[in-house]
Design an enzyme around this catalytic site. Structure first.
Site, mmCIF file in Angstrom:
data_model
loop_
_atom_site.group_PDB
_atom_site.id
_atom_site.type_symbol
_atom_site.label_atom_id
_atom_site.label_comp_id
_atom_site.label_asym_id
_atom_site.label_seq_id
_atom_site.Cartn_x
_atom_site.Cartn_y
_atom_site.Cartn_z
ATOM 1 N N HIS A 87 22.543 -7.013 -12.017
ATOM 2 C CA HIS A 87 23.612 -7.555 -11.177
ATOM 3 C C HIS A 87 23.018 -8.384 -10.018
ATOM 4 O O HIS A 87 23.507 -9.458 -9.706
ATOM 5 C CB HIS A 87 24.442 -6.412 -10.576
ATOM 6 N N LYS B 260 38.753 5.363 -14.295
ATOM 7 C CA LYS B 260 37.323 5.578 -14.579
ATOM 8 C C LYS B 260 36.764 6.636 -13.643
ATOM 9 O O LYS B 260 37.118 6.668 -12.466
ATOM 10 C CB LYS B 260 36.541 4.277 -14.383
ATOM 11 N N ARG C 285 24.492 -10.104 -21.392
ATOM 12 C CA ARG C 285 23.202 -9.554 -21.795
ATOM 13 C C ARG C 285 22.886 -9.869 -23.243
ATOM 14 O O ARG C 285 21.871 -10.434 -23.564
ATOM 15 C CB ARG C 285 23.182 -8.036 -21.602
ATOM 16 N N SER D 45 24.608 -0.088 -16.031
ATOM 17 C CA SER D 45 24.926 0.977 -15.071
ATOM 18 C C SER D 45 24.924 2.326 -15.779
ATOM 19 O O SER D 45 24.478 3.327 -15.218
ATOM 20 C CB SER D 45 26.287 0.718 -14.427
HETATM 21 P P1 ADP Z 1 32.439 -4.264 -15.798
HETATM 22 O O1 ADP Z 1 32.933 -2.850 -15.810
HETATM 23 O O2 ADP Z 1 33.409 -5.235 -15.196
HETATM 24 O O3 ADP Z 1 31.843 -4.768 -17.074
HETATM 25 P P2 ADP Z 1 29.744 -4.017 -14.741
HETATM 26 O O4 ADP Z 1 29.425 -3.507 -13.390
HETATM 27 O O5 ADP Z 1 29.304 -3.215 -15.888
HETATM 28 O O6 ADP Z 1 31.311 -4.230 -14.691
HETATM 29 O O7 ADP Z 1 29.191 -5.488 -14.916
HETATM 30 C C1 ADP Z 1 29.572 -6.547 -14.085
HETATM 31 C C2 ADP Z 1 29.030 -7.856 -14.662
HETATM 32 O O8 ADP Z 1 27.606 -7.841 -14.658
HETATM 33 C C3 ADP Z 1 29.425 -8.098 -16.124
HETATM 34 O O9 ADP Z 1 29.660 -9.477 -16.306
HETATM 35 C C4 ADP Z 1 28.213 -7.664 -16.894
HETATM 36 O O10 ADP Z 1 28.123 -8.333 -18.133
HETATM 37 C C5 ADP Z 1 27.108 -8.110 -15.949
HETATM 38 N N1 ADP Z 1 25.869 -7.336 -16.153
HETATM 39 C C6 ADP Z 1 25.742 -6.008 -16.307
HETATM 40 N N2 ADP Z 1 24.450 -5.650 -16.457
HETATM 41 C C7 ADP Z 1 23.730 -6.804 -16.408
HETATM 42 C C8 ADP Z 1 22.333 -7.127 -16.526
HETATM 43 N N3 ADP Z 1 21.413 -6.173 -16.757
HETATM 44 N N4 ADP Z 1 21.954 -8.413 -16.406
HETATM 45 C C9 ADP Z 1 22.890 -9.373 -16.187
HETATM 46 N N5 ADP Z 1 24.221 -9.153 -16.096
HETATM 47 C C10 ADP Z 1 24.649 -7.885 -16.196
#
Ligand code: ADP
Length: 171
Positions: A23, A47, A97, A135
């Site tokens: 992120h 959630k 990803r 996450s």
């Molecule tokens: P959501 O529940 O909205 O998917 P996340 O917190 O899981 O929220 O992810 C937020 C954004 O960050 C999403 O667009 C996700 O694809 C992106 N993301 C998550 N992990 C990574 C990573 N390791 N590298 C790049 N982008 C990521």
């Protein structure tokens, strides 16, 4: 400043539970293109979160404090497009990803376009070295006492250790 003195702002929405290096990299790279980034933490009552919204806002704000007003962190609930419309931005940033992210992300982008045609979704591809980080993985490893210091920013690693210790005490 963008062209014609415009303040180009983008919204990076997500759950960020917790915020990872993946992120952080998307935010840093977006700051190369945009003047301001609004990190929007989606409030999703269905959630089960490890970190409360307030904790996530505080931790992520700390991480980007050095950028001052260029990065803001807020939580929102309801429709993403309504949140984006309430800001000065019309751009949503999402990270991709793997191919497995694509179907869901493309569907969301299409739905959001239907709801609000003037909002565009921009995708940034994850760095190879971050493409395994999610996450969920971070939570699993941290709550079993594993080292996640190369997966998350230092402020998050510290907070995770504190959570882990708290859950150990509860046992
Ligand atoms: P959501 O529940 O909205 O998917 P996340 O917190 O899981 O929220 O992810 C937020 C954004 O960050 C999403 O667009 C996700 O694809 C992106 N993301 C998550 N992990 C990574 C990573 N390791 N590298 C790049 N982008 C990521």
């Amino acid at each position: 400043m963008g062209k014609k003195g415009r303040d180009l702002t983008a919204v990076f929405p997500g759950s960020f539970d917790p915020f990872t290096n993946g992120h952080a990299d998307i935010v840093e790279r977006s700051l190369e293109i945009f003047d301001r980034i609004i990190i929007g933490i989606l409030h999703n009552p269905s959630k089960n979160h490890l970190f409360s919204e307030e904790e996530r806002v505080a931790l992520i704000s700390k991480q980007f404090a050095r950028y001052g007003a260029r990065v803001s962190v807020v939580s929102f609930s309801g429709l993403l497009v309504e949140f984006v419309e309430s800001t000065k931005s019309r751009v949503v940033i999402r990270g991709l990803r793997a191919v497995s992210d694509y179907d869901y992300e493309a569907q969301m982008a299409l739905v959001n376009r239907r709801l609000s045609p003037r909002i565009e979704t921009l995708f940034l591809t994850a760095r190879e070295e971050h493409s395994y980080i999610s996450s969920t993985v971070v939570k699993q490893v941290a709550l079993l006492g594993g080292d996640v210091s190369d997966m998350v920013p230092a402020v998050i690693a510290t907070a995770l250790t504190r959570k882990y210790k708290a859950t150990q005490k509860d046992r």
